[in-house]
Design a protein around this motif. Structure first.
Motif, PDB file in Angstrom:
ATOM      1  N   UNK B  61     -72.691 -10.597  20.373  1.00 48.03           N
ATOM      2  CA  UNK B  61     -72.629 -10.539  21.766  1.00 48.03           C
ATOM      3  C   UNK B  61     -74.128 -10.659  22.380  1.00 48.03           C
ATOM      4  N   UNK B  62     -75.322  -9.881  21.362  1.00 45.23           N
ATOM      5  CA  UNK B  62     -76.485  -9.853  21.209  1.00 45.23           C
ATOM      6  C   UNK B  62     -77.086 -11.307  21.266  1.00 45.23           C
ATOM      7  N   UNK B  63     -76.214 -12.210  20.021  1.00 45.73           N
ATOM      8  CA  UNK B  63     -77.051 -13.938  20.504  1.00 45.73           C
ATOM      9  C   UNK B  63     -76.659 -14.231  22.042  1.00 45.73           C
ATOM     10  N   UNK B  64     -75.948 -13.638  22.788  1.00 38.03           N
ATOM     11  CA  UNK B  64     -75.017 -14.032  24.163  1.00 38.03           C
ATOM     12  C   UNK B  64     -75.723 -13.435  25.112  1.00 38.03           C
ATOM     13  N   UNK B  65     -75.743 -12.865  24.917  1.00 41.98           N
ATOM     14  CA  UNK B  65     -77.157 -11.908  26.296  1.00 41.98           C
ATOM     15  C   UNK B  65     -78.306 -12.841  25.440  1.00 41.98           C
ATOM     16  N   UNK B  74     -75.657 -15.308  33.761  1.00 38.59           N
ATOM     17  CA  UNK B  74     -75.335 -13.982  33.154  1.00 38.59           C
ATOM     18  C   UNK B  74     -73.892 -14.719  31.914  1.00 38.59           C
ATOM     19  N   UNK B  75     -73.927 -13.197  31.518  1.00 35.31           N
ATOM     20  CA  UNK B  75     -73.125 -13.453  29.848  1.00 35.31           C
ATOM     21  C   UNK B  75     -71.885 -14.697  29.903  1.00 35.31           C
ATOM     22  N   UNK B 171     -69.809 -32.573  29.770  1.00 36.93           N
ATOM     23  CA  UNK B 171     -69.923 -30.937  29.963  1.00 36.93           C
ATOM     24  C   UNK B 171     -68.858 -31.187  31.430  1.00 36.93           C
ATOM     25  N   UNK B 172     -69.452 -32.287  32.700  1.00 34.59           N
ATOM     26  CA  UNK B 172     -69.413 -31.995  33.732  1.00 34.59           C
ATOM     27  C   UNK B 172     -68.046 -32.898  34.379  1.00 34.59           C
ATOM     28  N   UNK B 173     -67.259 -33.487  32.764  1.00 29.79           N
ATOM     29  CA  UNK B 173     -66.438 -33.672  33.664  1.00 29.79           C
ATOM     30  C   UNK B 173     -65.068 -32.449  33.326  1.00 29.79           C
ATOM     31  N   UNK B 174     -65.637 -31.685  32.501  1.00 34.69           N
ATOM     32  CA  UNK B 174     -64.479 -30.365  31.895  1.00 34.69           C
ATOM     33  C   UNK B 174     -64.548 -29.891  32.458  1.00 34.69           C
ATOM     34  N   UNK B 175     -66.242 -28.764  33.646  1.00 35.64           N
ATOM     35  CA  UNK B 175     -66.461 -28.016  34.927  1.00 35.64           C
ATOM     36  C   UNK B 175     -65.487 -28.463  35.686  1.00 35.64           C
ATOM     37  N   UNK B 176     -65.117 -29.798  36.113  1.00 34.70           N
ATOM     38  CA  UNK B 176     -64.139 -30.668  37.043  1.00 34.70           C
ATOM     39  C   UNK B 176     -65.143 -29.523  38.269  1.00 34.70           C
ATOM     40  N   UNK B 177     -66.026 -29.908  38.496  1.00 32.63           N
ATOM     41  CA  UNK B 177     -66.754 -29.876  39.788  1.00 32.63           C
ATOM     42  C   UNK B 177     -67.125 -28.515  40.503  1.00 32.63           C
ATOM     43  N   UNK B 178     -66.868 -27.463  39.380  1.00 31.99           N
ATOM     44  CA  UNK B 178     -66.807 -25.926  39.408  1.00 31.99           C
ATOM     45  C   UNK B 178     -68.511 -25.897  39.451  1.00 31.99           C
ATOM     46  N   UNK B 179     -68.582 -24.773  39.357  1.00 33.60           N
ATOM     47  CA  UNK B 179     -70.062 -23.913  39.407  1.00 33.60           C
ATOM     48  C   UNK B 179     -69.711 -23.179  37.446  1.00 33.60           C
ATOM     49  N   UNK B 180     -70.983 -22.829  37.465  1.00 38.70           N
ATOM     50  CA  UNK B 180     -70.748 -22.205  36.020  1.00 38.70           C
ATOM     51  C   UNK B 180     -69.981 -20.555  36.104  1.00 38.70           C
ATOM     52  N   UNK B 181     -69.904 -20.586  37.094  1.00 35.52           N
ATOM     53  CA  UNK B 181     -69.197 -19.369  37.442  1.00 35.52           C
ATOM     54  C   UNK B 181     -68.019 -19.501  37.807  1.00 35.52           C
ATOM     55  N   UNK B 182     -67.707 -19.894  38.756  1.00 35.24           N
ATOM     56  CA  UNK B 182     -66.217 -20.736  38.822  1.00 35.24           C
ATOM     57  C   UNK B 182     -65.418 -21.096  37.407  1.00 35.24           C
ATOM     58  N   UNK B 183     -66.391 -21.731  37.124  1.00 34.26           N
ATOM     59  CA  UNK B 183     -65.442 -21.967  35.585  1.00 34.26           C
ATOM     60  C   UNK B 183     -65.238 -21.094  34.634  1.00 34.26           C
ATOM     61  N   UNK B 184     -66.302 -19.935  34.570  1.00 34.59           N
ATOM     62  CA  UNK B 184     -66.082 -18.731  33.806  1.00 34.59           C
ATOM     63  C   UNK B 184     -65.396 -18.080  34.866  1.00 34.59           C
ATOM     64  N   UNK B 185     -65.075 -17.457  35.725  1.00 34.42           N
ATOM     65  CA  UNK B 185     -63.422 -16.834  35.935  1.00 34.42           C
ATOM     66  C   UNK B 185     -62.112 -17.702  36.393  1.00 34.42           C
ATOM     67  N   UNK B 186     -62.528 -18.715  36.040  1.00 28.81           N
ATOM     68  CA  UNK B 186     -61.140 -19.509  35.775  1.00 28.81           C
ATOM     69  C   UNK B 186     -61.095 -19.311  34.190  1.00 28.81           C
ATOM     70  N   UNK B 187     -61.058 -18.813  33.744  1.00 28.52           N
ATOM     71  CA  UNK B 187     -61.366 -18.892  32.067  1.00 28.52           C
ATOM     72  C   UNK B 187     -61.817 -17.207  31.405  1.00 28.52           C
ATOM     73  N   UNK B 189     -59.856 -14.869  30.606  1.00 26.97           N
ATOM     74  CA  UNK B 189     -59.237 -14.257  29.714  1.00 26.97           C
ATOM     75  C   UNK B 189     -59.681 -14.681  28.353  1.00 26.97           C
ATOM     76  N   UNK B 190     -60.717 -15.481  28.533  1.00 25.93           N
ATOM     77  CA  UNK B 190     -61.383 -16.064  27.357  1.00 25.93           C
ATOM     78  C   UNK B 190     -63.058 -15.578  27.172  1.00 25.93           C
ATOM     79  N   UNK B 191     -62.703 -14.359  28.268  1.00 26.27           N
ATOM     80  CA  UNK B 191     -64.482 -13.927  28.444  1.00 26.27           C
ATOM     81  C   UNK B 191     -64.499 -13.072  28.495  1.00 26.27           C
ATOM     82  N   UNK B 192     -65.248 -12.213  27.407  1.00 29.12           N
ATOM     83  CA  UNK B 192     -66.165 -10.654  27.870  1.00 29.12           C
ATOM     84  C   UNK B 192     -66.473 -10.837  28.626  1.00 29.12           C
ATOM     85  N   UNK B 193     -66.613  -9.731  30.083  1.00 22.53           N
ATOM     86  CA  UNK B 193     -66.879  -9.442  31.389  1.00 22.53           C
ATOM     87  C   UNK B 193     -69.341  -8.899  29.968  1.00 22.53           C
ATOM     88  N   UNK B 194     -69.293  -9.303  31.433  1.00 18.57           N
ATOM     89  CA  UNK B 194     -71.084  -9.199  31.310  1.00 18.57           C
ATOM     90  C   UNK B 194     -71.334  -7.910  30.994  1.00 18.57           C
TER      91      UNK B 194
END
Lengths: 204, 539
Positions: B61-65, B74-75, B171-187, B189-194
């Motif tokens: 958590x510290x390193x992510x922050x 954002x985290x 990476x760009x292909x993996x993001x499929x045109x999404x912004x970082x925020x959109x990608x994080x929201x899309x995933x 279930x595997x991301x811990x909230x800020x």
């Protein structure tokens, strides 16, 4: 021919999940029964309220442990302290080594993975109830229905029922329920239509 | 599922009978495992597992922050980047490189580099974004700009360089045109909230602050613990000189004119009492009659009660807790010392004098101590050249040519340990004695513990990090105040103060661990699918 929404092949040869260095068995009715019996918070809706802080990680490890063994092996080990001790010891060693190997290791990632595992094996085809009952819901435990049907209708042994991937049991139950007219499993085309309808309803 | 009516055909009585048997089996096992959960499971699962779990998650958590702050994301977005990196088979650290390149290129573009400015423009990055956007926003813009546009590879090449182009494209292909925020929201279930990451990082920081305050106070304690280990080892080997030098007593010291047993009896336990109130733990407080190290023939004259044994073990566990939670090296020293105490407690547990002697002579101390698993632990702390030297010496001892083709230290350690294990107990001791020159003293465990302490972040400022550890005895004598004689050892006073204080601190620390656990469980408990227990998806 309409495309099915799910693959039976997935149920016969499911994905393998390794979490915290433990290769998990396919999540089965036996696992579910054991975890439920032990009030494991990872299977209940009110997990937040149920978990006692200190036992949280122990509970998670127990989850992994149960899912890493067959139903019968679990019962044998719970009955044999020495055997349980030896096996848990070995698991703990692997668990620590796994942590060392992965620079980004954190418990969240492991729990997410476990959620993915449970979700994968509890996936059920979408279906509609053909003759929805207007009477009071039955009090029969759903697991009892599954077990009884798998035993009496499909002829599976107790061991097979308790250890087969739950996904497979669900899929086969769907075949049975559809055959006797209780439900109708949706196909891909219907799902596309239903989703389109939903979207339109939202827009309205 | 209750709504669905089942028509069960055929004879279902056998199925019901089977189900009843299953239920009975589960009920019986359930009662047993409930006990396990309440107590047995905690005994079965090493505390180190729980502590390490907390430590690693807190550090994560510290390193992510920190990383998120560095990149201006954002985290959640940072985790999204990490997830995308893993999915595209890249090291998370590469992300930092990409961002550095991006930031540098953006600065140049703003500073008048027309070629780079054009590349950014081609990728859909506006002038405003270029001037005021964070690297995260720029990356999102580029991700959107490159989606399904492989022809923009040359612009990416211009910005990120040839070494990074493939990784960025993946990476760009993996993001499929999404912004970082959109990608994080899309995933999600595997991301811990800020907020959760932030809370966890803050909680971990507080824990570490507490640990540092403990560690600073633990400096003399750490040395004492190391001394105890050395004392036990010297007792084991019969090398009195080890103890003598350890406490800076000269040959004329009245204390050490007596037997080694007296030395142990007077010094070691009193130091121990200063460490974790072992006096209280082992003797029950008021009783100053140290049964386990009384004197002469009575050294092994009394067994610990089960309760006292547990308490002594508890002291060792407490050290272990610090060992796991601390910053790497320091705690290895402490942990090693903790094992030393545990080993002593183990010996005292032996019921009869004969059994104790056996334990001392051939049994647990040797097999669990330096000559047994301890040897492996020591190997783990050596440098490759030292392990190699030991390995070659072992070859001579065994009368075989010990040429090893092993090039990495782990393989060499494993080979050395295997060879060592083939020696008899007495030969193991002989071997260790003969080879003490390698490490300037038999108390190797102590040496490496000391080395760990010195090398640690926490202690280096006090002890002077990087100091040679070829002879830890001198180091121990530097500031610890040893050598005043048992009767006036100032460490007793230190112990009187710190023993209690440290114990309390550890209790507080444990409570913090519990809080962290609670946090983790709360953050991750929700959302576990339980569809099978509720209504199936009915449309």
């Amino acid at each position: 021919m309409a495309q099915p929404l799910f693959s039976y092949g997935d149920a016969i040869n499911p994905k393998e999940f390794t979490i915290c260095s433990l290769v998990l068995k396919p999540f089965s009715l036996g696992h579910y029964i054991l975890l439920e019996q032990f009030d494991n918070p990872f299977l209940t809706d009110n997990a937040n309220a149920a978990v006692e802080a200190e036992s949280g990680i122990y509970q998670f490890i127990l989850c992994l442990w149960i899912c890493g063994n067959t139903y019968e092996d679990n019962l044998v080990m719970f009955d044999d302290n020495d055997l349980l001790h030896r096996n848990i010891d070995a698991f703990c060693q692997h668990y620590l080594e796994e942590m060392k190997r992965d620079a980004d290791w954190n418990i969240y990632a492991q729990i997410f993975r476990f959620r993915e595992y449970i979700a994968y094996f509890t996936d059920m085809p979408a279906f509609q109830v053909e003759h929805k009952s207007t009477s009071m819901p039955s009090g029969i435990d759903w697991k009892q229905n599954l077990f009884t049907i798998a035993k009496s209708e499909f002829g599976y042994t107790d061991t097979a029922i308790l250890n087969m991937p739950l996904k497979r049991l669900f899929y086969e139950w769907c075949s049975f329920a559809e055959k006797n007219g209780s439900i109708r499993v949706q196909n891909a085309d219907e799902m596309i239509m239903l989703n389109a309808l939903k979207d339109r309803r939202k827009q309205i | 599922m209750n709504d669905v009516k089942f028509r069960i055909t055929g004879d279902s009585s056998g199925a019901i009978r089977s189900l009843n048997e299953v239920r009975r089996g589960v009920r019986e096992a359930g009662a047993d495992i409930q006990q396990h959960l309440q107590g047995k499971l905690k005994e079965l699962i090493a505390p180190a597992i729980i502590e390490e779990t907390i430590r690693r998650t807190g550090e994560w958590a510290t390193s992510i922050t920190k990383a998120a702050q560095e990149l201006g994301v954002s985290a959640e977005e940072m985790q999204g980047l990490g997830l995308a990196a893993k999915r595209t088979g890249q090291d998370t650290a590469k992300i930092m490189t990409y961002y550095e390149k991006l930031e540098s290129a953006a600065l140049k573009a703003v500073g008048g580099n027309a070629k780079l400015a054009q590349s950014f423009k081609n990728l859909g990055v506006t002038q405003d974004q270029l001037k005021h956007g964070t690297p995260g926003e720029l990356f999102s813009a580029i991700s959107r700009g490159t989606a399904d546009h492989p022809e923009k590879g040359k612009d990416l090449l211009e910005i990120f360089g040839s070494k990074n182009i493939l990784g960025v494209q993946a990476l760009a292909k993996e993001f499929k045109g999404q912004s970082l925020d959109e990608y994080a929201k899309d995933n999600s279930s595997q991301i811990v909230g800020n907020q959760d990451v932030k809370d966890l990082a803050v909680a971990w920081e507080h824990t570490m602050e507490d640990l540092k305050s403990i560690a600073i106070k633990m400096i003399p304690v750490a040395k004492m613990l190391l001394a105890i280990v050395d004392g036990v080892l010297s007792q084991l080997s019969g090398l009195l000189s080890g103890i003598k030098h350890l406490f800076k007593f000269d040959d004329e010291s009245t204390l050490f004119k007596a037997s080694w047993a007296r030395g142990i009896a007077n010094v070691i336990p009193q130091m121990a009492s200063g460490v974790f109130n072992l006096k209280n733990l082992v003797t029950g407080g008021k009783d100053k009659d140290w049964k386990w190290v009384k004197s002469g023939k009575e050294v092994y004259g009394g067994a610990l009660s089960d309760e006292k044994y547990r308490e002594a073990q508890g002291a060792a566990d407490a050290v272990g807790t610090l060992a796991t939670l601390g910053i790497g090296p320091i705690t290895k020293g402490l942990g090693l010392a903790g094992k030393g105490i545990g080993t002593v407690a183990g010996i005292e547990k032996a019921g009869t004098i004969g059994a104790k002697m056996a334990a001392i002579g051939e049994g647990s101390l040797l097999t669990e101590g330096l000559a047994g698993k301890g040897f492996q632990a020591v190997l783990g702390r050596l440098e490759q050249s030292q392990v190699k030297k030991l390995y070659e010496s072992l070859g001579k001892e065994l009368g075989v040519t010990a040429e090893s083709g092993a090039t990495d230290i782990e393989a060499l350690q494993s080979l050395t340990n295997e060879k060592f294990a083939t020696l008899s107990t007495s030969k193991r001791l002989d071997f260790l004695k003969k080879n003490t020159g390698l490490f300037a003293g038999l108390g190797m465990a102590g040496i490496f513990g000391q080395k760990d302490v010195q090398g640690s972040d926490l202690f280096s400022s006090v002890l002077g990090g990087g100091k040679s550890t070829t002879d830890r005895r001198g180091n121990i004598n530097l500031t610890s105040g040893f050598g005043e004689g048992a009767g006036s050892n100032p460490n007793l006073k230190i112990g009187g103060v710190f023993g209690v204080d440290v114990s309390l601190k550890i209790l507080t620390l444990n409570q913090k661990m519990v809080d962290l656990l609670q946090q983790i469980v709360i953050n991750t408990g929700a959302g576990i699918p339980s569809t099978v227990d509720t209504e199936p998806r009915i449309f």
